[in-house]
Design a protein around this motif. Structure first.
Motif, PDB file in Angstrom:
ATOM      1  N   SER A  82      44.528   6.192  67.279  1.00 18.83           N
ATOM      2  CA  SER A  82      44.535   4.989  68.116  1.00 18.83           C
ATOM      3  C   SER A  82      43.718   5.212  69.382  1.00 18.83           C
ATOM      4  O   SER A  82      44.111   4.812  70.470  1.00 18.83           O
ATOM      5  N   ASP A  83      42.576   5.851  69.232  1.00 20.07           N
ATOM      6  CA  ASP A  83      41.708   6.147  70.372  1.00 20.07           C
ATOM      7  C   ASP A  83      41.054   4.873  70.893  1.00 20.07           C
ATOM      8  O   ASP A  83      41.049   3.838  70.232  1.00 20.07           O
ATOM      9  N   LYS A  84      40.478   4.982  72.080  1.00 23.55           N
ATOM     10  CA  LYS A  84      39.847   3.840  72.737  1.00 23.55           C
ATOM     11  C   LYS A  84      38.369   4.123  73.004  1.00 23.55           C
ATOM     12  O   LYS A  84      37.967   5.262  73.162  1.00 23.55           O
ATOM     13  N   LEU A 100      38.199   3.960  62.910  1.00 23.89           N
ATOM     14  CA  LEU A 100      38.418   3.479  61.552  1.00 23.89           C
ATOM     15  C   LEU A 100      39.494   2.405  61.482  1.00 23.89           C
ATOM     16  O   LEU A 100      39.385   1.473  60.692  1.00 23.89           O
ATOM     17  N   ARG A 101      40.504   2.491  62.333  1.00 17.46           N
ATOM     18  CA  ARG A 101      41.534   1.440  62.360  1.00 17.46           C
ATOM     19  C   ARG A 101      40.933   0.104  62.777  1.00 17.46           C
ATOM     20  O   ARG A 101      41.319  -0.946  62.264  1.00 17.46           O
ATOM     21  N   GLU A 102      40.012   0.136  63.701  1.00 17.25           N
ATOM     22  CA  GLU A 102      39.351  -1.077  64.175  1.00 17.25           C
ATOM     23  C   GLU A 102      38.435  -1.651  63.094  1.00 17.25           C
ATOM     24  O   GLU A 102      38.309  -2.859  62.945  1.00 17.25           O
ATOM     25  N   MET A 103      37.797  -0.771  62.348  1.00 18.91           N
ATOM     26  CA  MET A 103      36.845  -1.209  61.324  1.00 18.91           C
ATOM     27  C   MET A 103      37.540  -1.963  60.194  1.00 18.91           C
ATOM     28  O   MET A 103      36.925  -2.796  59.536  1.00 18.91           O
ATOM     29  N   SER A 112      40.414  -7.112  60.567  1.00 16.69           N
ATOM     30  CA  SER A 112      39.524  -8.282  60.619  1.00 16.69           C
ATOM     31  C   SER A 112      39.704  -9.098  61.899  1.00 16.69           C
ATOM     32  O   SER A 112      38.863  -9.928  62.223  1.00 16.69           O
ATOM     33  N   SER A 113      40.769  -8.851  62.658  1.00 16.08           N
ATOM     34  CA  SER A 113      40.980  -9.603  63.896  1.00 16.08           C
ATOM     35  C   SER A 113      40.228  -8.990  65.082  1.00 16.08           C
ATOM     36  O   SER A 113      40.191  -9.561  66.162  1.00 16.08           O
ATOM     37  N   VAL A 114      39.605  -7.830  64.869  1.00 18.40           N
ATOM     38  CA  VAL A 114      38.884  -7.140  65.938  1.00 18.40           C
ATOM     39  C   VAL A 114      37.392  -7.153  65.625  1.00 18.40           C
ATOM     40  O   VAL A 114      36.980  -6.835  64.514  1.00 18.40           O
ATOM     41  N   GLU A 115      36.591  -7.541  66.627  1.00 16.85           N
ATOM     42  CA  GLU A 115      35.137  -7.503  66.455  1.00 16.85           C
ATOM     43  C   GLU A 115      34.682  -6.055  66.586  1.00 16.85           C
ATOM     44  O   GLU A 115      34.865  -5.428  67.627  1.00 16.85           O
TER      45      GLU A 115
END
Length: 160
Positions: free
Chosen positions: A38-40, A89-92, A95-98
């Motif tokens: 859950s890195d930023k 990878l969690r962001e990728m 679908s709710s995250v650009e």
């Protein structure tokens, strides 16, 4: 590995393994790290990457920029256009995250790791490494051992 000459003439080597390097059509090098946690991608400032103590460290931008600098030096590309970034990878897969791989410093998206930014990063890194290796002792060893648990420099400092 990037050779790092200290003021006393000692040489240490800093580096790591880069996950991905792309050369874009415009000649820019994109140095990417992959992360599954859950890195930023956001950090406050270059100064914040070098803070000693506290429980929150912005390790992903620091690590990726360090690896990018080491790679560029080793490849003889110190002055080439560079964009360090991270594939979260969690962001990728959300679908709710650009999706965007680039880091943000505060509200500003880093389009390029400019020469002044690189120079500042290296100067701050040199200061921290010098302090860790100075004869008088350890740099900024915190009284709070919990903060050492998360410190980016604990491997150099020797705090357990």
């Amino acid at each position: 590995m990037m050779p790092f000459t200290l003021d006393d003439g000692s040489i240490i080597y800093i580096g790591g393994i880069v996950d991905r390097i792309d050369q874009l059509l415009n000649g820019t090098y994109r140095v990417i790290d992959y992360k599954t946690g859950s890195d930023k991608r956001i950090f406050e400032s270059l100064d914040s990457l070098f803070e000693v103590g506290g429980e929150k460290h912005e390790k992903v931008p620091f690590q990726t920029m360090l690896y990018a600098m080491a790679y560029m030096k080793q490849a003889g590309l110190e002055h080439a256009a560079l964009v360090p970034g991270v594939y979260l990878l969690r962001e990728m897969t959300d679908s709710s995250v650009e999706f965007d791989y680039r880091f943000s410093m505060g509200a500003e998206l880093i389009e390029s790791f400019t020469q002044p930014m690189r120079d500042m990063f290296m100067a701050k890194l040199k200061t921290v490494v010098q302090d860790i290796y100075r004869e008088e002792g350890k740099v900024g060893v915190s009284d709070n051992q919990c903060s050492c648990k998360y410190c980016l420099f604990k491997a150099l400092c020797g705090v357990e």
